[in-house]
Structure formats: structure tokens, C-alpha cells
Write a protein that holds these residues in place. Structure first.
Motif, PDB file in Angstrom:
ATOM      1  N   MET A  64      85.781  59.670  35.082  1.00 13.81           N
ATOM      2  CA  MET A  64      85.628  58.626  34.060  1.00 13.81           C
ATOM      3  C   MET A  64      85.619  57.252  34.724  1.00 13.81           C
ATOM      4  N   ASP A  65      84.535  56.529  34.507  1.00 17.19           N
ATOM      5  CA  ASP A  65      84.454  55.135  34.946  1.00 17.19           C
ATOM      6  C   ASP A  65      84.729  54.281  33.718  1.00 17.19           C
ATOM      7  N   HIS A  66      85.937  53.748  33.639  1.00 16.09           N
ATOM      8  CA  HIS A  66      86.348  52.998  32.450  1.00 16.09           C
ATOM      9  C   HIS A  66      85.610  51.665  32.318  1.00 16.09           C
ATOM     10  N   GLU A  67      85.268  51.048  33.443  1.00  9.78           N
ATOM     11  CA  GLU A  67      84.572  49.764  33.381  1.00  9.78           C
ATOM     12  C   GLU A  67      83.161  49.906  32.816  1.00  9.78           C
ATOM     13  N   LEU A  68      82.450  50.941  33.247  1.00 11.25           N
ATOM     14  CA  LEU A  68      81.077  51.147  32.781  1.00 11.25           C
ATOM     15  C   LEU A  68      80.996  52.044  31.550  1.00 11.25           C
ATOM     16  N   ARG A  69      82.137  52.603  31.155  1.00  8.21           N
ATOM     17  CA  ARG A  69      82.193  53.531  30.017  1.00  8.21           C
ATOM     18  C   ARG A  69      81.238  54.708  30.211  1.00  8.21           C
ATOM     19  N   VAL A  70      81.354  55.316  31.406  1.00  9.50           N
ATOM     20  CA  VAL A  70      80.521  56.455  31.766  1.00  9.50           C
ATOM     21  C   VAL A  70      81.435  57.606  32.176  1.00  9.50           C
ATOM     22  N   ALA A  71      81.125  58.785  31.677  1.00 13.37           N
ATOM     23  CA  ALA A  71      81.865  59.980  32.056  1.00 13.37           C
ATOM     24  C   ALA A  71      80.896  61.000  32.642  1.00 13.37           C
ATOM     25  N   ARG A  72      81.400  61.763  33.607  1.00 12.23           N
ATOM     26  CA  ARG A  72      80.587  62.809  34.225  1.00 12.23           C
ATOM     27  C   ARG A  72      81.395  64.084  34.279  1.00 12.23           C
ATOM     28  N   LEU A  73      80.715  65.207  34.081  1.00 12.12           N
ATOM     29  CA  LEU A  73      81.335  66.514  34.150  1.00 12.12           C
ATOM     30  C   LEU A  73      80.509  67.356  35.109  1.00 12.12           C
TER      31      LEU A  73
END
Length: 83
Positions: A64-73
Motif C-alpha cells: 500500500m502506497d498511502h501517498e499515491l493511494r495505490v494498492a498492489r496485490l
């Protein structure tokens, strides 16, 4: 575990039949053999891992990249060497 076996700040440890998997605070995944020697180092995404587990020897993790609001699985095969 000797310090050279883990070249990053460990956050969580997972145990599998093939050895030990150490998760780092910046998304690193280090596989160790049963004697503590390093096997493979993976860093697919340079952001923190928020959840992880082992399935059939593979790591399934969420970053989870909280700054960019991007999640990867992703599901990673730990037997394949990557960097």
C-alpha cells in the motif's frame, strides 16, 4: 539469524516448510534457508507490505502506497531469483 542474512529492517517473519521468509519495512521479501543463510531477495514494490501470507510456498502480499493511494496485490514464486 546473522545480520548479513537480512540487509534491511525486518517487520514480520513467516515460516514455511522450505525455510523462513522475512518481510521488510519497505516491501522487501527475503527468503532464508533453515540454517539462516540468505536464499533470494525480492523487492517488487518499494512501499510497505500491509498483509502477507504463504500459499504452497509462494508469498501472497499486498503493498500500500498511502501517498499515491495505490494498492498492489501479488503472488510471488520464491524459488525464482529476483532483485
Amino acid at each position: 539469524m546473522p545480520p548479513e542474512a537480512c540487509p534491511f529492517s525486518p517487520k514480520r517473519v513467516l515460516v514455511s516448510k522450505d525455510g523462513i521468509v522475512v518481510l521488510g519495512s519497505d516491501g522487501e521479501i527475503q527468503q532464508l534457508r533453515e540454517d539462516g543463510t540468505p536464499r533470494n531477495l525480492h523487492r517488487p514494490y518499494p512501499v510497505p507490505i500491509v498483509a502477507a501470507g504463504l500459499i504452497e510456498g509462494d508469498v501472497v502480499a499486498a503493498w500500500m502506497d498511502h501517498e499515491l493511494r495505490v494498492a498492489r496485490l501479488a503472488r510471488l514464486d520464491l524459488s525464482a531469483p529476483r532483485m
